[in-house]
Design an enzyme around this catalytic site. Structure first.
Site, PDB file in Angstrom:
ATOM      1  CG  ASP A  83      -1.978   0.979   1.287  1.00  0.00           C
ATOM      2  OD1 ASP A  83      -2.374   1.445   0.207  1.00  0.00           O
ATOM      3  OD2 ASP A  83      -2.478   1.291   2.397  1.00  0.00           O
ATOM      4  CG  ASP A 105       0.698   7.782  -3.692  1.00  0.00           C
ATOM      5  OD1 ASP A 105       0.538   8.535  -4.679  1.00  0.00           O
ATOM      6  OD2 ASP A 105       0.227   8.016  -2.573  1.00  0.00           O
ATOM      7  CG  HIS A 198      -5.427   7.275   3.907  1.00  0.00           C
ATOM      8  ND1 HIS A 198      -4.223   7.622   3.354  1.00  0.00           N
ATOM      9  CD2 HIS A 198      -5.965   6.376   3.054  1.00  0.00           C
ATOM     10  CE1 HIS A 198      -4.036   6.957   2.224  1.00  0.00           C
ATOM     11  NE2 HIS A 198      -5.084   6.192   2.016  1.00  0.00           N
ATOM     12  CG  HIS A 232      -6.403   4.697  -1.660  1.00  0.00           C
ATOM     13  ND1 HIS A 232      -5.240   4.422  -0.989  1.00  0.00           N
ATOM     14  CD2 HIS A 232      -6.290   4.100  -2.871  1.00  0.00           C
ATOM     15  CE1 HIS A 232      -4.456   3.692  -1.767  1.00  0.00           C
ATOM     16  NE2 HIS A 232      -5.070   3.482  -2.921  1.00  0.00           N
ATOM     17  N   GLY A 233      -9.276   5.300   1.375  1.00  0.00           N
ATOM     18  CA  GLY A 233     -10.013   6.005   2.435  1.00  0.00           C
ATOM     19  C   GLY A 233     -11.463   5.590   2.505  1.00  0.00           C
ATOM     20  CB  ILE A 276     -11.389  -1.251   4.567  1.00  0.00           C
ATOM     21  CG1 ILE A 276     -12.483  -0.765   3.604  1.00  0.00           C
ATOM     22  CG2 ILE A 276     -11.896  -1.262   6.013  1.00  0.00           C
ATOM     23  CD1 ILE A 276     -13.679  -1.675   3.498  1.00  0.00           C
TER      24      ILE A 276
HETATM   25  P1  13P Z   1      -9.261   4.118   5.677  1.00  0.00           P
HETATM   26  O1  13P Z   1      -8.413   4.955   6.597  1.00  0.00           O
HETATM   27  O2  13P Z   1     -10.530   4.823   5.313  1.00  0.00           O
HETATM   28  O3  13P Z   1      -9.527   2.791   6.246  1.00  0.00           O
HETATM   29  O4  13P Z   1      -8.473   3.936   4.328  1.00  0.00           O
HETATM   30  C1  13P Z   1      -7.339   3.085   4.260  1.00  0.00           C
HETATM   31  C2  13P Z   1      -6.600   3.239   2.991  1.00  0.00           C
HETATM   32  O5  13P Z   1      -7.056   3.850   2.036  1.00  0.00           O
HETATM   33  C3  13P Z   1      -5.258   2.615   2.926  1.00  0.00           C
HETATM   34  O6  13P Z   1      -4.587   2.928   1.732  1.00  0.00           O
END
Ligand code: 13P
Length: 353
Positions: A83, A105, A198, A232-233, A276
């Site tokens: 990630d 990224d 995030h 993401h997020g 997630i």
């Molecule tokens: P969250 O913080 O919403 O769980 O997102 C995690 C994420 O996008 C990791 O790359």
């Protein structure tokens, strides 16, 4: 069953119209919770580790834990994904450690916080994609910066994320540029900026079309229908877990996440990977706090961690079901990475001809 290429998994998800959650891990209990939910629902899964997770758990430990999970669950296809790789070197060290997929990224410079130029992003992502594909490893790129459309603020979490205020343009991926980016880099999947960020603090009230731009997902998908989109997020920040955390001494302010129905809309328009992390962290924290408060005589860490594992499992199970991923594991036969590599090579020669 073996590790699966993320590309193969997302191709299957696109054919069948479902989304695959990509859950972050840092330790054994998170992994056990995720895998128990995958087994329970017969779902394939992407397990991802950030640079922070790799430093926390140690590469060898992480790799061996996920290998054990694969061996113990022969019916569950598992992709192991880096990630937010901040540099090509981070991505290739992940490949050396057995990851089947990496995210380069390049939306940020190699410091992981300064928004980069488009040219830099294209160059570094194309380099990682070309070499990763030689060994059958899949690549996710990112275009646009994660951050709040409500406040304009970017969000750093776990060592990755821009700093300070961003323009509306930086916070929303441009569909035309997305098509150019995919053509120039050859990525398998593209993380897009649509107002998610995030961490626990995403929205100060339930998001609307102004603050969470699902319309933008549709526009991007229309331009690049064959590229798997990544949200993401995407934690939903369950209010019930926030209440438990607060009740047992935690201090989490009012906040809202991405509603599951919005993610389901995204899945109808090309979103195949849903990241997630926060939901697992919140549920585990709530479960640990509750047990510590209600059983003050307890001092066996296994009791706290077992409760946390169950909480993580319940969250993951709900997401597998909501994203249409449940029941898909038995329909996939993971191909060895060298077969996937040969496919990339064949695609390259077709394009060159
Ligand atoms: P969250 O913080 O919403 O769980 O997102 C995690 C994420 O996008 C990791 O790359």
């Amino acid at each position: 069953m073996a590790f699966i290429s993320m590309r193969q998994l997302l191709d299957h998800a696109a054919e069948q119209g479902y989304g695959v959650p990509a859950f972050n891990i840092n330790n054994m209990e998170q992994l056990l919770g995720i895998v128990a939910a995958a087994r329970k629902t017969d779902a394939p899964v992407i397990i991802q580790a950030s640079r922070g997770a790799r430093a926390y758990a140690n590469d060898l430990m992480l790799r061996r834990m996920v290998e054990a999970a694969v061996e113990m669950n022969p019916g569950i296809p598992i992709a192991l994904h880096q990630d937010h790789g901040d540099t090509a070197a981070t991505c290739f060290s992940a490949v050396q450690n057995g990851f089947t997929s990496v995210m380069m990224d390049g939306s940020l410079e190699s410091d992981g916080k300064t928004p980069s130029s488009y040219e830099y992003n294209v160059a570094v992502t194309a380099k990682v994609a070309e070499a990763s594909h030689w060994v059958g490893v899949s690549v996710e790129g990112e275009l646009g910066c994660l951050g709040s459309l409500e406040s304009g603020m970017a969000g750093e979490e776990d060592g990755s994320g821009a700093e300070g205020k961003l323009s509306h343009d930086q916070l929303l991926t441009d569909p035309v540029q997305a098509a150019d980016f995919v053509a120039k880099t050859g990525v398998d999947a593209l993380a897009i900026a649509i107002g998610t960020s995030h961490g626990a603090y995403k929205f100060s009230r339930k998001p609307t079309g102004e603050t969470l731009a699902i319309e933008r997902v549709k526009q991007i998908h229309a331009k690049i229908p064959n590229t798997h989109l990544v949200m993401h997020g995407s934690s939903s920040v369950p209010q019930e877990w926030l209440e438990i955390i607060r009740k047992y001494g935690g201090d989490i302010k009012e906040t809202y996440g991405v509603p599951v129905e919005e993610i389901q809309q995204g899945i109808r328009h090309g979103v195949r990977k849903i990241n997630i992390d926060t939901d697992i962290r919140l549920s585990m924290t709530g479960a640990i706090r509750r047990l510590m408060a209600t059983r003050p005589e307890e001092f066996d860490p296994r009791k706290f961690l077992a409760a946390a594992t169950v909480a993580a499992k319940d969250v993951c199970k709900a997401r597998f079901e909501a994203f249409g991923c449940a029941g898909q594991a038995e329909r996939i036969r993971p191909l060895p990475l060298d077969v996937i590599a040969a496919r990339y090579a064949a695609e390259d020669s077709r394009r060159a001809a």
